[in-house]
Scaffold this motif. Structure first.
Motif, short mmCIF file in Angstrom:
data_model
loop_
_atom_site.label_atom_id
_atom_site.label_comp_id
_atom_site.label_asym_id
_atom_site.label_seq_id
_atom_site.Cartn_x
_atom_site.Cartn_y
_atom_site.Cartn_z
N VAL A 1 0.84 -1.20 0.00
CA VAL A 1 0.00 0.00 0.00
C VAL A 1 0.87 1.25 0.00
CG1 VAL A 1 -1.78 1.27 1.27
CG2 VAL A 1 -1.85 -1.23 1.16
N PHE A 2 1.96 1.21 0.79
CA PHE A 2 2.96 2.28 0.76
C PHE A 2 4.31 1.67 1.10
CE2 PHE A 2 1.58 2.31 5.20
CZ PHE A 2 2.78 2.40 5.89
N PHE A 3 5.37 2.45 0.89
CA PHE A 3 6.73 1.98 1.13
C PHE A 3 7.46 2.98 2.00
CE2 PHE A 3 5.16 -0.04 -2.61
CZ PHE A 3 5.70 -1.32 -2.58
N THR A 4 8.37 2.46 2.82
CA THR A 4 9.13 3.29 3.76
C THR A 4 10.54 3.49 3.23
OG1 THR A 4 7.87 2.29 5.57
CG2 THR A 4 9.86 3.53 6.14
N ALA A 5 10.93 4.72 2.97
CA ALA A 5 12.27 5.04 2.51
C ALA A 5 13.06 5.65 3.66
CB ALA A 5 12.21 6.02 1.33
N VAL A 6 14.24 5.09 3.93
CA VAL A 6 15.06 5.53 5.07
C VAL A 6 16.18 6.41 4.55
CG1 VAL A 6 16.35 4.79 7.09
CG2 VAL A 6 14.49 3.35 6.22
N LEU A 7 16.16 7.68 4.95
CA LEU A 7 17.10 8.66 4.41
C LEU A 7 18.54 8.35 4.79
CD1 LEU A 7 15.01 11.89 5.17
CD2 LEU A 7 15.12 10.59 3.03
N THR A 8 18.77 7.80 6.00
CA THR A 8 20.14 7.59 6.47
C THR A 8 20.82 6.38 5.83
OG1 THR A 8 19.16 6.38 8.34
CG2 THR A 8 19.79 8.70 8.70
N ALA A 19 12.15 11.03 12.00
CA ALA A 19 12.74 12.11 11.22
C ALA A 19 13.52 11.60 10.02
CB ALA A 19 13.65 12.96 12.11
N ASN A 20 13.88 10.32 10.03
CA ASN A 20 14.70 9.76 8.95
C ASN A 20 13.89 8.99 7.92
OD1 ASN A 20 17.00 10.73 10.23
ND2 ASN A 20 17.28 8.84 11.42
N VAL A 21 12.57 9.13 7.97
CA VAL A 21 11.71 8.31 7.13
C VAL A 21 10.89 9.16 6.17
CG1 VAL A 21 9.68 6.80 7.17
CG2 VAL A 21 11.53 6.43 8.78
N ARG A 22 10.78 8.68 4.93
CA ARG A 22 9.83 9.21 3.96
C ARG A 22 8.90 8.08 3.54
NH1 ARG A 22 12.60 11.55 -1.17
NH2 ARG A 22 10.40 11.68 -1.79
N PHE A 23 7.67 8.43 3.21
CA PHE A 23 6.71 7.43 2.78
C PHE A 23 6.38 7.67 1.31
CE2 PHE A 23 5.97 8.00 7.34
CZ PHE A 23 6.25 6.72 7.76
N LEU A 24 6.45 6.60 0.53
CA LEU A 24 6.25 6.71 -0.91
C LEU A 24 5.16 5.73 -1.35
CD1 LEU A 24 10.02 6.90 -1.81
CD2 LEU A 24 8.38 8.76 -1.98
N PRO A 25 4.40 6.09 -2.39
CA PRO A 25 3.25 5.28 -2.77
C PRO A 25 3.56 4.05 -3.61
CG PRO A 25 3.36 7.23 -4.15
CD PRO A 25 4.46 7.37 -3.13
N SER A 26 4.78 3.90 -4.09
CA SER A 26 5.10 2.76 -4.96
C SER A 26 6.59 2.45 -4.89
CB SER A 26 4.71 3.05 -6.41
OG SER A 26 5.51 4.09 -6.94
N ALA A 27 6.94 1.21 -5.21
CA ALA A 27 8.35 0.84 -5.28
C ALA A 27 9.05 1.64 -6.37
CB ALA A 27 8.46 -0.66 -5.55
#
Length: 485
Positions: free
Chosen positions: A20-27, A44-52
């Protein structure tokens, strides 16, 4: 959901949101599925994206622990009938790889720029990036399950050049193709060379009523095209596939989650490996593997009349079809006859007009007849009334000429209207095709004898079905199963 609720889902490793969503870790520069077992990163180190694809386009690499590229697809794209939902289903079937973005846009009836804008707005990536992510996943499967030379893997996965393939694999998996292959099980690669096919794990979410699905498919298995073999609890569904570049045989085992995982064991034998992506997507549609059983069971289980059925069969799916055209023909064969009689008629049709396989495999001997073949055939061998033979020819001609379009991205309303405009097609046939061939999760066949019987068994009236939206197709299968029992 907002980002705070997404983060709570990640903290609890909630698998309901995988895909449903994906977790991108900035660090770390990696992206994961929400249920990843790794240590939860700081908010603070996380972005959420709707697709791989959006994560890959933003420069994030796939996590090696949770393999976010292999999650079930979002159930949203199956439920939605708008242009984005239709586009996602067609991209999954390989339309962009075969016809490019222009071909995708033409099928949708939009300009390429409009399609790009809508997909980027909702998924964070355009059609090329979405297809690229799919090609990367296909390449990983081939690298880790076959001994094909890497150059052949590149072109079989749909890449235009070996350089593009190498660059994509490094960007997505942070490894060269050779190193990625080395991480796969050697046993799997050996199995893929002994003629048993490419072994796959088809992921799903939540509960999965595999036995009920095999029951449904076994009762309707057309001789020569389909078969279900093995004892109850350990059955295997097998069928032939007509694919864009060749033919294939799919085998899916009943043993869902045998090792504790949420996946169905599958094997694919293909005459052309370029068809791997399409074959996987079609099997997934047949077994309804991208459904959201949490949402379905929560809605239907809250209704007092359906609650006992849902509790008895959690995770019941609404099977689709590997070939929408085939399903439409079979729906006509099933008009006003029993399931067993329709199966017999299907076997006669296949024996008379189906294309023989190059080499029979068990009980599989033919491909299902093409619509154009039916359009001019007398069909006297079926032993059907002349009016229904004429309906078969009419439907075959309409499908062959494109007057009725049932491909994965077809507009459901337009397709239903086109079917109803054909002589001999009524609400039951159009609704059955809409539910299975077009994957509509909200169909109720109130005129069906099994549905009426099921409604009577649970003490429900046809009007109660309005409370089961938007999952009436699943309620229908519960009613069918109750009536059959």
């Amino acid at each position: 959901m907002d980002d705070d609720s997404r983060y709570q889902a990640v903290r609890s490793r909630d698998e309901r949101f995988d895909g449903v969503f994906f977790t991108a870790v900035l660090t770390t520069g990696i992206y994961c599925r929400p249920s990843c077992p790794a240590t939860t990163p700081k908010r603070a180190n996380v972005r959420f994206l709707p697709s791989a694809a959006a994560a890959q386009s933003a420069g994030f690499r796939a996590c090696r622990r949770c393999r976010p590229d292999a999650v079930p697809g979002s159930a949203e794209w199956n439920a939605r009938a708008d242009a984005v939902g239709r586009a996602m289903r067609m991209i999954g079937d390989g339309v962009v790889d075969r016809e490019g973005v222009a071909g995708l846009a033409a099928r949708l009836g939009y300009s390429a720029r409009q399609v790009q804008r809508q997909l980027v707005t909702e998924l964070g990536a355009g059609p090329i990036a979405l297809a690229r992510a799919q090609r990367a996943h296909t390449a990983r499967v081939l690298l880790q399950t076959t001994r094909l030379p890497i150059t052949e893997v590149a072109f079989a996965a749909g890449f235009a050049s070996v350089r593009q393939f190498n660059d994509t694999i490094r960007a997505v998996y942070d490894r060269t193709p050779s190193r990625l292959r080395a991480t796969g099980p050697a046993a799997g690669r050996d199995a893929a060379t002994d003629g048993s096919g490419i072994p796959l794990r088809l992921a799903y979410r939540g509960a999965y009523a595999a036995g009920a699905i095999l029951d449904f498919l076994a009762r309707r298995a057309v001789p020569g095209v389909e078969e279900v073999v093995g004892p109850p609890g350990a059955r295997t569904y097998r069928r032939t596939l007509a694919l864009p570049h060749g033919t294939g045989i799919a085998e899916v085992d009943e043993s869902a989650g045998a090792d504790g995982g949420r996946w169905l064991p599958c094997r694919l034998q293909l005459t052309d490996l370029r068809d791997l992506t399409s074959a996987v997507e079609r099997v997934r549609r047949l077994f309804d593997l991208d459904a959201d059983p949490y949402a379905v069971d929560e809605r239907l289980g809250a209704h007092p009349l359906l609650a006992p059925l849902v509790a008895a069969e959690p995770g019941l799916r609404s099977p689709g079809a590997v070939s929408p055209d085939e399903l439409a023909i079979r729906a006509v064969l099933g008009q006003q006859v029993t399931v067993a009689a329709a199966r017999t008629l299907g076997g006669r049709l296949v024996e008379a007009l189906g294309k023989p396989l190059g080499r029979p495999d068990g009980g599989l001997t033919h491909l299902f007849p093409e619509p154009a073949t039916l359009a001019e055939a007398p069909l006297t061998e079926l032993g059907m009334p002349a009016s229904r033979r004429e309906t078969l020819r009419t439907v075959g001609a309409a499908l062959a000429e494109g007057r009725v379009v049932l491909d994965p991205g077809a507009d459901r309303e337009e397709a239903t209207a086109a079917l109803l405009a054909l002589r001999g097609i009524g609400p039951w046939t159009a609704g059955y095709v809409r539910m299975r061939a077009l994957g509509d999760p909200d169909v109720m066949l109130t005129g069906d004898a099994g549905v009426r019987h099921g409604l009577a068994l649970v003490g429900a009236a046809p009007g109660d079905a309005e409370e089961w939206r938007p999952w009436r197709s699943y309620a229908l299968h519960h009613l069918w199963r109750a009536a059959a029992a």
